[in-house]
Structure formats: C-alpha cells, structure tokens
Design an enzyme around this catalytic site. Sequence first.
Site, PDB file in Angstrom:
ATOM      1  N   ASP A 167       0.854  -1.189   0.000  1.00 40.26           N
ATOM      2  CA  ASP A 167       0.000   0.000   0.000  1.00 40.26           C
ATOM      3  C   ASP A 167       0.887   1.235   0.000  1.00 40.26           C
ATOM      4  O   ASP A 167       2.122   1.133  -0.038  1.00 40.26           O
ATOM      5  CB  ASP A 167      -0.953   0.005   1.196  1.00 40.26           C
ATOM      6  CG  ASP A 167      -2.325   0.567   0.828  1.00 40.26           C
ATOM      7  OD1 ASP A 167      -2.384   1.766   0.474  1.00 40.26           O
ATOM      8  OD2 ASP A 167      -3.315  -0.175   0.854  1.00 40.26           O
ATOM      9  N   HIS A 213      -2.840   3.376  -4.591  1.00 39.77           N
ATOM     10  CA  HIS A 213      -2.222   2.840  -3.372  1.00 39.77           C
ATOM     11  C   HIS A 213      -0.813   2.303  -3.677  1.00 39.77           C
ATOM     12  O   HIS A 213      -0.418   1.243  -3.183  1.00 39.77           O
ATOM     13  CB  HIS A 213      -3.101   1.736  -2.760  1.00 39.77           C
ATOM     14  CG  HIS A 213      -4.356   2.266  -2.132  1.00 39.77           C
ATOM     15  ND1 HIS A 213      -4.360   2.933  -0.927  1.00 39.77           N
ATOM     16  CD2 HIS A 213      -5.653   2.247  -2.554  1.00 39.77           C
ATOM     17  CE1 HIS A 213      -5.601   3.295  -0.621  1.00 39.77           C
ATOM     18  NE2 HIS A 213      -6.405   2.897  -1.602  1.00 39.77           N
ATOM     19  N   GLU A 220      -9.996   2.983  -4.971  1.00 42.53           N
ATOM     20  CA  GLU A 220      -9.525   4.325  -4.587  1.00 42.53           C
ATOM     21  C   GLU A 220      -8.312   4.763  -5.415  1.00 42.53           C
ATOM     22  O   GLU A 220      -7.272   5.121  -4.884  1.00 42.53           O
ATOM     23  CB  GLU A 220      -9.185   4.330  -3.090  1.00 42.53           C
ATOM     24  CG  GLU A 220     -10.388   4.024  -2.214  1.00 42.53           C
ATOM     25  CD  GLU A 220     -10.054   3.942  -0.745  1.00 42.53           C
ATOM     26  OE1 GLU A 220     -10.925   4.240   0.086  1.00 42.53           O
ATOM     27  OE2 GLU A 220      -8.912   3.565  -0.416  1.00 42.53           O
ATOM     28  N   TYR A 269     -16.741  -4.538   7.737  1.00 38.45           N
ATOM     29  CA  TYR A 269     -15.515  -3.794   8.018  1.00 38.45           C
ATOM     30  C   TYR A 269     -15.261  -3.746   9.530  1.00 38.45           C
ATOM     31  O   TYR A 269     -15.783  -2.891  10.233  1.00 38.45           O
ATOM     32  CB  TYR A 269     -15.579  -2.401   7.394  1.00 38.45           C
ATOM     33  CG  TYR A 269     -15.031  -2.418   5.982  1.00 38.45           C
ATOM     34  CD1 TYR A 269     -15.461  -3.386   5.069  1.00 38.45           C
ATOM     35  CD2 TYR A 269     -14.075  -1.518   5.556  1.00 38.45           C
ATOM     36  CE1 TYR A 269     -14.950  -3.446   3.787  1.00 38.45           C
ATOM     37  CE2 TYR A 269     -13.558  -1.562   4.268  1.00 38.45           C
ATOM     38  CZ  TYR A 269     -13.998  -2.538   3.385  1.00 38.45           C
ATOM     39  OH  TYR A 269     -13.483  -2.601   2.120  1.00 38.45           O
ATOM     40  N   ASP A 298     -12.699  -2.954  11.141  1.00 41.34           N
ATOM     41  CA  ASP A 298     -11.830  -1.908  11.690  1.00 41.34           C
ATOM     42  C   ASP A 298     -12.673  -0.804  12.319  1.00 41.34           C
ATOM     43  O   ASP A 298     -12.130   0.166  12.847  1.00 41.34           O
ATOM     44  CB  ASP A 298     -10.898  -1.335  10.628  1.00 41.34           C
ATOM     45  CG  ASP A 298     -11.615  -0.861   9.375  1.00 41.34           C
ATOM     46  OD1 ASP A 298     -12.737  -1.332   9.110  1.00 41.34           O
ATOM     47  OD2 ASP A 298     -11.044  -0.024   8.644  1.00 41.34           O
ATOM     48  N   TRP A 351      -8.719  -3.581   8.084  1.00 45.38           N
ATOM     49  CA  TRP A 351      -7.678  -2.617   7.696  1.00 45.38           C
ATOM     50  C   TRP A 351      -6.977  -2.127   8.961  1.00 45.38           C
ATOM     51  O   TRP A 351      -7.594  -2.027  10.021  1.00 45.38           O
ATOM     52  CB  TRP A 351      -8.299  -1.452   6.921  1.00 45.38           C
ATOM     53  CG  TRP A 351      -9.014  -1.898   5.692  1.00 45.38           C
ATOM     54  CD1 TRP A 351     -10.359  -2.058   5.526  1.00 45.38           C
ATOM     55  CD2 TRP A 351      -8.417  -2.293   4.448  1.00 45.38           C
ATOM     56  NE1 TRP A 351     -10.638  -2.516   4.257  1.00 45.38           N
ATOM     57  CE2 TRP A 351      -9.464  -2.666   3.577  1.00 45.38           C
ATOM     58  CE3 TRP A 351      -7.094  -2.362   3.989  1.00 45.38           C
ATOM     59  CZ2 TRP A 351      -9.239  -3.102   2.274  1.00 45.38           C
ATOM     60  CZ3 TRP A 351      -6.871  -2.796   2.689  1.00 45.38           C
ATOM     61  CH2 TRP A 351      -7.926  -3.159   1.846  1.00 45.38           C
ATOM     62  N   GLU A 395      -4.878   0.795   9.604  1.00 48.03           N
ATOM     63  CA  GLU A 395      -4.330   2.132   9.817  1.00 48.03           C
ATOM     64  C   GLU A 395      -4.180   2.433  11.312  1.00 48.03           C
ATOM     65  O   GLU A 395      -3.212   3.060  11.739  1.00 48.03           O
ATOM     66  CB  GLU A 395      -5.238   3.194   9.177  1.00 48.03           C
ATOM     67  CG  GLU A 395      -5.225   3.184   7.664  1.00 48.03           C
ATOM     68  CD  GLU A 395      -6.348   2.360   7.062  1.00 48.03           C
ATOM     69  OE1 GLU A 395      -6.772   2.661   5.941  1.00 48.03           O
ATOM     70  OE2 GLU A 395      -6.806   1.410   7.734  1.00 48.03           O
TER      71      GLU A 395
END
Length: 547
Positions: free
Chosen positions: A203, A280, A344, A435, A437, A487, A489
């Site tokens: 990424d 990404h 994205e 999701y 996260d 994910w 982050e």
Amino acid sequence: MKKTALLLTLLCLTLGTLAQRVDFNVVPLPRCIEIKDTVNCFMLKDGDIVSYPAGDVEMARNADFLKEYVEQTSGLKLQTLPNEKKAAITLTLSNNAKKKAAAILPEGHAAYAIQINPKGITVSATSGEGIFRAVQTLRKAMPLGNTTAVQFPLGTVSDAARFSYRGQMLDCARHFFPVDYIKRHIDILALHGVNQFHWHITDDQGWRFEVKSMPEMAKEACQRKKTVIGHNCYSQDAYLFDNTPYGLLCYYTQAEIRDIIRYAADRYINIIPEIDLPGHMVAALHVHPELGCTGGPYDVLPIWGVADDVLCAGNPQTLEFLKTVLGELCDVFPSQYIHIGGDESPRVRWKNCPKCQAKMKELGLKKEAELQTYINKELDKFLTQRGRTLIGWDETLEGGLSENAVVMSWRGYEGGIEAARQHHPVIMTPTSHCYIDYYQLKGETQTQPLAIGGYLPLSKVYSMEPMPDGLTPEEQKYIWGPQCNLWTEYVLSPDHVEYMLLPRLAAMSEVQWLLPDAKDYTAFKARLTRLQQLYRKLGYRYCSKNE
C-alpha cells in the site's frame, strides 16, 4: 447383548460422575445434531487411539491435529495409529463404496459427519478438509479443563458450509505483523471455519513483499519516515506526527511466505495475496519514481487516506513492472486467485499526463476510467496465462470488467449485484456489515482500542445476508460468499488485531456456514459464551461486550 448394554450404562454412570460431557452447540452451529440416546454413552479416556487410513499423510496430519486439540482443551492424551480396529475415534473418507457414511453427509461445502455409538466415534467426510472441519467441531465441543474422561452421547452430528468462499482479510501494509503472528492468525481462522485468507501486503504506507529481481523494492519501500498520530489526518494543517521511522526491514521474504503458505494449507486455508494497483502505490513510486505521472520524488506516505499519485497508465514500463511483480507473486503463491486491488485510484494525474492522454488516444478511449480497465485487461491476460484468476475491488466495474475478473464488493451490495448480473463471480464484503476496523461498542470510543471510526456491533455482522434480493437463481450462483476485512491504519499490534477480530469473526462464521433459517442471534450469543472460554484458554484477546 443385554448384559453388555447394562455394563455400558453402568460404566457411563460411574465415569459420568468424574467425566465431563461434550456439547455440540458450538460456533458455527452444525446443521444437524441428532442425539439418539442421552443415557448410554461413549467414554473417551486417556490413552485412547485416533485411527486413520494407513499411508495417508493428510489424514495422519488431521489425526495429529485432533490429538493436539483434545489435549489442549480437556487434558486427555490420545494416541494416533493407522488402521487401528480398536480405535476410540476413526477418521475415514467416504466414497461410493461406503454409501452408508456418504448418505448422512449434507449438501454443501466441506461436509462431514460425526457418528457416536457405544464402541466409538467415526468421523467421515468426502475430503480431508471435511475431516478437518469435523475435528474443529469436536475441539470446540470438548469440555475445557483437565478431566479423566469425556462423555459423548450417542447420535450423529453432520454439517456442511453454505458458501464455498469463506474469507477474512488482514492488512499488513499499514502496520506490519511478524510471521509468528500470521501463523497464530491463521489458527484463529481455522477455529472459525474460514478457508480463504486475503493478505493485503502492499500500500502507500509500506511494501511488504520481497521481489527478488528488484531487491530494493521491499528494503526501501517498507519503511516510512514517520506516522500520523491518531485521527489527526483530516486537515493537512492539523497533522500531528510521531516523527519515528516505522517498518525498517518489515517485509516478508519469499521463503517466509512459502512457510506461511504451507502452514495455512495444512489447515485448509488458501492465501490470496493482494498487490493493490494502480492506486495505493506511493511506496512503490518512492523506489521507482519514473513510474509516476509527475516523476516524483515520492516518499512512502506517513498519513492514511487516498493519494492522487498513482502508477502512470501511459508509461509502457508500468506494465513491465507490474508483470514482474505479479510473476514473482505467482511463483510464490499457489493460489488460484490473485487480488490486484483497483480501489480508490484517482484519475486526476491521468487527466494531466501527456503519456496517459496519448495512450487514451491510441486505444480510442473516451474516459480515464477506461485506462484502468486497459491495465486490468492486460494483467487479466497475464494471470490467465499463468493459470490464475484476477480479483479486484468493485471500482474495477467502472471502466468495464476484464473477461475473467472476480469482483469484491465493498462499497455496498450494488457492485456485487451488477457483477453477478454480468455473470462475474462475486465476494460480498460491504462496509455496512464486514468492516471490522470499525468500533464494536457504541459511544465508548474512549474506553476501546483505537479504530478508524464508524460502528459495527456484533449483531450487525450476524445479521448479514450475502445473497441480495433481486437476483435470479442463475445470477445467485455467482455469489461465492462473504468476507470480513480488517484494515490496520489504527491497529498497531497483534493484540489489537485480535480485539478487532473477535468475536465478530464468530458472527461472520455463522453467516458463512449457516443456512438463513438456522440463524438466531440470541441462541448464537449463548453459544458464543462457551467459545469465549476457549478464547481465554488459548490466550486470544477479544471484546467481551456484545451489542
């Protein structure tokens, strides 16, 4: 015969005062639990034998797994021997010559049956994977804590998964997790009946895959100079950084990956690697700035979000680079499926790039989205030649799908519905239900580990129906199954990964395994209590509050 039955009953009653009883109300719930006799029983004791077909390495491994798990849960120490007639537990593969065993296997994927009579337990399936799933059910049914014997009521337990694809995605690009943890993570997936581990390994913030022909890729693109702190990433003027380099030499060597693949395969889990492109890709552009539309320089990103800088679609070196990377990926990963991301990916650079505009004119394209389709189609042909199948996020629909593409629908169900109507296979991963996260508890952001935001309680995951309304029976065949995505982050450690994953993966496992009419959230929560006891015994961290 009457004397034998009486002795067996007395044995059960005597040992029953010391023995603990199995409970097949596990997660995911088996399709059929048919207890025929609650008085008579079979008693599993220390030293009993698990038998498997002689010369069958796969079945021997499954027998060893059962031995390991039984000792881990109940403390009973079993033996494993081939073709042992006096075995307490017999593992057998059903085939046309064994119609009696095959007849009780339900329709579905990884089907198995566990038959218990006064003389022992027979575990049958049509595949080694089915045997392994049965072993997991036995493992979760066993009492926790050391005991002298385990009591099995007489009857049959049979099961099969509703969906062939039962996935979970872990992002190891934003934050890196070592090999030992990846194996532990795979063990967690095996416990929950998952058969596809989607591994996100590149990424903007880090490149984690060793490319032997380009050794500088991983060594230089794996590290960022600093990382944004917390949620301070919504306004450029408000960024706060830790000013600490992250990720030095944090990548997976090809030897390490092959070891992980073997570990997962032993547990009937396929690993699908993802190299996200053409967006990404800032970490890659840091090493190869010539592949970007502006020529750079580019730094491995220290912030989250979506970057305008993507691979230049008009540069012929871009496809050469991607085919080199994907070629080595195919050499390492045996997976039929290779994920190329596609999400994205802004096209602002392409609009202003002379090379990209020239490529559009050359190909007769009318919009920049079609440039991404051009890349996808080239890679689709490349992967097809390697005997592989391309998977992309639902943005890959925008310029038209390549011929063999599988769509992973994340921005809702709509992309998956559209792809199914075009007769492309679909994996459902909508943010609304998948999701993990997001926060698990409402209004407790200060007391929970950091999350990206949002709110996805256990009950919402459990309520997911992967087969959307409006599809014809023929179109429904293209829905392969659901997957939950994690994910990272804001997920910095293995401990944090497990907290975000559990117990929401347990809810997803019932979505993946159970027929819709068999789902019951209240009953699930009662069964989850026992599973959480096993989590504690195994040292897994989990969210103990369930909404």
